[in-house]
Design a protein around this motif. Structure first.
Motif, PDB file in Angstrom:
ATOM      1  N   ASN A 182       0.837  -1.346   0.040  1.00  0.00           N
ATOM      2  CA  ASN A 182      -0.188  -0.206   0.014  1.00  0.00           C
ATOM      3  C   ASN A 182       0.882   1.273  -0.054  1.00  0.00           C
ATOM      4  O   ASN A 182       1.098   1.771   1.035  1.00  0.00           O
ATOM      5  N   MET A 183       1.338   1.592  -1.263  1.00  0.00           N
ATOM      6  CA  MET A 183       2.312   2.607  -1.472  1.00  0.00           C
ATOM      7  C   MET A 183       1.735   3.795  -0.940  1.00  0.00           C
ATOM      8  O   MET A 183       2.259   5.015  -0.373  1.00  0.00           O
ATOM      9  N   ASP A 184       0.454   4.109  -1.319  1.00  0.00           N
ATOM     10  CA  ASP A 184      -0.461   5.288  -1.096  1.00  0.00           C
ATOM     11  C   ASP A 184      -0.358   5.681   0.571  1.00  0.00           C
ATOM     12  O   ASP A 184      -0.021   6.874   0.937  1.00  0.00           O
ATOM     13  N   ALA A 185      -0.520   4.640   1.257  1.00  0.00           N
ATOM     14  CA  ALA A 185      -0.530   4.794   2.562  1.00  0.00           C
ATOM     15  C   ALA A 185       0.883   5.059   3.266  1.00  0.00           C
ATOM     16  O   ALA A 185       1.124   5.778   4.151  1.00  0.00           O
ATOM     17  N   TRP A 186       1.662   4.307   2.791  1.00  0.00           N
ATOM     18  CA  TRP A 186       3.305   4.766   2.880  1.00  0.00           C
ATOM     19  C   TRP A 186       3.558   6.317   2.642  1.00  0.00           C
ATOM     20  O   TRP A 186       4.372   6.734   3.424  1.00  0.00           O
ATOM     21  N   GLN A 187       3.051   6.773   1.405  1.00  0.00           N
ATOM     22  CA  GLN A 187       3.444   8.108   1.216  1.00  0.00           C
ATOM     23  C   GLN A 187       2.813   9.239   2.043  1.00  0.00           C
ATOM     24  O   GLN A 187       3.406   9.971   2.484  1.00  0.00           O
ATOM     25  N   LYS A 188       1.715   8.712   2.358  1.00  0.00           N
ATOM     26  CA  LYS A 188       0.954   9.861   3.409  1.00  0.00           C
ATOM     27  C   LYS A 188       1.688   9.760   4.622  1.00  0.00           C
ATOM     28  O   LYS A 188       1.828  10.758   5.232  1.00  0.00           O
ATOM     29  N   THR A 189       1.975   8.683   5.239  1.00  0.00           N
ATOM     30  CA  THR A 189       2.830   8.407   6.335  1.00  0.00           C
ATOM     31  C   THR A 189       4.029   9.158   6.377  1.00  0.00           C
ATOM     32  O   THR A 189       4.473   9.890   7.207  1.00  0.00           O
ATOM     33  N   HIS A 190       4.814   8.804   5.322  1.00  0.00           N
ATOM     34  CA  HIS A 190       6.059   9.630   4.893  1.00  0.00           C
ATOM     35  C   HIS A 190       5.996  11.400   5.236  1.00  0.00           C
ATOM     36  O   HIS A 190       6.786  11.833   5.759  1.00  0.00           O
ATOM     37  N   VAL A 191       4.780  11.730   4.633  1.00  0.00           N
ATOM     38  CA  VAL A 191       4.722  13.167   4.384  1.00  0.00           C
ATOM     39  C   VAL A 191       4.181  13.595   5.700  1.00  0.00           C
ATOM     40  O   VAL A 191       4.630  14.830   6.284  1.00  0.00           O
ATOM     41  N   ALA A 192       3.507  13.042   6.416  1.00  0.00           N
ATOM     42  CA  ALA A 192       3.342  13.173   7.904  1.00  0.00           C
ATOM     43  C   ALA A 192       4.308  13.328   8.633  1.00  0.00           C
ATOM     44  O   ALA A 192       4.213  14.357   9.547  1.00  0.00           O
ATOM     45  N   ILE A 193       5.329  12.737   8.523  1.00  0.00           N
ATOM     46  CA  ILE A 193       6.586  12.792   9.504  1.00  0.00           C
ATOM     47  C   ILE A 193       7.543  13.869   8.874  1.00  0.00           C
ATOM     48  O   ILE A 193       8.047  14.844   9.528  1.00  0.00           O
ATOM     49  N   VAL A 194       7.683  14.118   7.300  1.00  0.00           N
ATOM     50  CA  VAL A 194       8.737  14.949   6.769  1.00  0.00           C
ATOM     51  C   VAL A 194       8.241  16.426   7.004  1.00  0.00           C
ATOM     52  O   VAL A 194       9.247  17.324   7.119  1.00  0.00           O
ATOM     53  N   THR A 195       6.801  16.570   6.847  1.00  0.00           N
ATOM     54  CA  THR A 195       6.482  18.014   6.913  1.00  0.00           C
ATOM     55  C   THR A 195       6.665  18.514   8.546  1.00  0.00           C
ATOM     56  O   THR A 195       7.388  19.664   8.553  1.00  0.00           O
ATOM     57  N   SER A 196       6.492  17.677   9.379  1.00  0.00           N
ATOM     58  CA  SER A 196       6.961  18.312  10.764  1.00  0.00           C
ATOM     59  C   SER A 196       8.324  18.531  10.996  1.00  0.00           C
ATOM     60  O   SER A 196       8.777  19.401  11.746  1.00  0.00           O
ATOM     61  N   ILE A 197       9.067  17.493  10.551  1.00  0.00           N
ATOM     62  CA  ILE A 197      10.498  17.608  10.809  1.00  0.00           C
ATOM     63  C   ILE A 197      11.081  18.690  10.125  1.00  0.00           C
ATOM     64  O   ILE A 197      11.916  19.608  10.464  1.00  0.00           O
ATOM     65  N   GLY A 198      10.680  18.874   8.732  1.00  0.00           N
ATOM     66  CA  GLY A 198      11.098  20.006   7.932  1.00  0.00           C
ATOM     67  C   GLY A 198      10.807  21.541   8.353  1.00  0.00           C
ATOM     68  O   GLY A 198      11.450  22.390   8.417  1.00  0.00           O
ATOM     69  N   ASN A 199       9.292  21.496   8.989  1.00  0.00           N
ATOM     70  CA  ASN A 199       9.031  22.567   9.339  1.00  0.00           C
ATOM     71  C   ASN A 199       9.818  23.130  10.752  1.00  0.00           C
ATOM     72  O   ASN A 199       9.869  24.151  10.968  1.00  0.00           O
ATOM     73  N   SER A 200      10.161  22.180  11.411  1.00  0.00           N
ATOM     74  CA  SER A 200      10.816  22.372  12.523  1.00  0.00           C
ATOM     75  C   SER A 200      12.116  22.759  12.496  1.00  0.00           C
ATOM     76  O   SER A 200      12.637  24.177  13.066  1.00  0.00           O
ATOM     77  N   LEU A 201      12.973  22.280  11.212  1.00  0.00           N
ATOM     78  CA  LEU A 201      14.173  22.746  10.872  1.00  0.00           C
ATOM     79  C   LEU A 201      14.079  24.316  10.408  1.00  0.00           C
ATOM     80  O   LEU A 201      14.932  25.297  10.547  1.00  0.00           O
ATOM     81  N   TYR A 202      13.057  24.639   9.629  1.00  0.00           N
ATOM     82  CA  TYR A 202      12.662  25.930   9.239  1.00  0.00           C
ATOM     83  C   TYR A 202      12.902  26.949  10.351  1.00  0.00           C
ATOM     84  O   TYR A 202      13.418  28.320  10.179  1.00  0.00           O
ATOM     85  N   GLY A 203      12.503  26.682  11.476  1.00  0.00           N
ATOM     86  CA  GLY A 203      12.423  27.364  12.463  1.00  0.00           C
ATOM     87  C   GLY A 203      13.842  27.626  13.094  1.00  0.00           C
ATOM     88  O   GLY A 203      14.193  28.831  13.901  1.00  0.00           O
TER      89      GLY A 203
END
Length: 321
Positions: A182-203
């Motif tokens: 289920n790559m769709d669920a995999w990708q959605k999970t991945h984006v849920a993680i990387v957006t929070s990590i990335g946005n923390s780094l932008y701070g």
């Protein structure tokens, strides 16, 4: 295998180099200065830990014509670039197109332009940065695989011989790879993680070592990831792969672990440097995930706090243009 790597950035370069050196017949599509670099010097990888230099002399092209037939085309680029290449891919006669692209909204756009029977989905566990025509790289191995492994699956959730062949090919090339149904669920999970990590780094202007000094902000990052997982669960999307369910651990414990992780060179190479150069893609992905948040109708106060960092960074960069 006769392979085209469509995209000559960091991931495309790693894939082209490793597959070529393992014996596959690789062509890479590149343009501008990157085309000239590869034409003259090949695809050059540098292992930042050992200093080892690997050179693969691959074929290089600037175009994909309708009658250019490959066993596999690997589309390796940022999410913001995909729409421009879909018409080109749709006209091509090759049977297997592997999209290795971030997305949180599925693959309907791909299927609208390309015969869905051609579509395969994948995502890499690799990264790095380009310096003077060379790619200083990492590939997800060992402990890194607790977070992410290079993964492939079909557009429709069933395992096929062609996916088995891709996984075998990448493993033989030294890129550990696995299957997901289920790559769709995999990708959605991945984006849920990387957006929070990335946005923390932008701070912290994408300086991971500075972020690692703040337990408070790392804890907000962890809470943002947990909220993202709650969005998925509300929408009946399973966190995928299941090993990521360690995010069920208490926030205080995960924050202490991630505080250590964010202070490492691994975090610099795998997270901070990519986030720094992929601001437009991160905005795109955040907007995609926001669509899921709206659909779930749940409150995400920590994601909301982190999103501010992303747009403040964007405004800062626009002011400097």
């Amino acid at each position: 295998m006769n392979i085209l790597i469509y995209g000559a950035g960091v991931i495309g370069s790693i894939s082209a180099n490793k597959l070529s050196l393992s014996g596959e017949n690789v062509t890479i599509l590149a343009r501008g200065d990157r085309y000239s670099e590869i034409k003259s010097n090949g695809v050059v990888l540098i292992n930042p830990k050992t200093g080892k230099r690997e050179v693969a002399k691959v074929s290089v092209t600037e175009t994909l014509e309708p009658n250019d037939v490959y066993d596999y085309i690997f589309v390796v680029m940022q999410r913001t670039q995909v729409e421009d290449v879909l018409p080109i891919l749709s006209q091509n006669k090759s049977s297997n197109t592997v999209f290795m692209v971030n997305t949180a909204l599925g693959y309907a756009d791909y299927a609208d332009k390309i015969d869905e029977k051609r579509i395969i989905i994948g995502f890499p566990s690799a990264g790095g940065e380009r310096k003077n025509g060379e790619v200083h790289y990492f590939i997800g191995r060992g402990l890194m695989r607790a977070f992410q492994t290079t993964t492939f699956g079909e557009y429709h959730c069933h395992k096929t011989e062609r996916v088995k062949q891709i996984i075998k090919m990448f493993n033989q090339a030294g890129i550990p790879s696995v299957y997901c149904n289920n790559m769709d669920a995999w990708q959605k999970t991945h984006v849920a993680i990387v957006t929070s990590i990335g946005n923390s780094l932008y701070g912290y202007k994408c300086i991971n070592y500075e972020l690692s000094k703040s337990y408070f902000d790392v804890a907000i990052m962890v809470k943002g990831i947990k909220e993202g997982f709650s969005v998925l669960k509300t929408l009946k999307i399973k966190v995928t792969p299941p090993k990521l369910n360690y995010f069920k651990l208490p926030t205080f414990l995960l924050a202490r672990i991630f505080k250590i992780v964010m202070g490492t060179q691994l975090a610099e190479v795998t997270m901070a440097k990519h986030t720094s150069v992929a601001r437009e893609e991160m905005i795109y992905l955040q907007n995609e995930f926001d669509e899921l948040i709206k659909k779930s109708m749940i409150n995400t106060p920590n994601i909301d706090k982190l999103r501010i960092n992303l747009y403040k960074q964007n405004e800062h960069n626009m002011c400097n243009l």
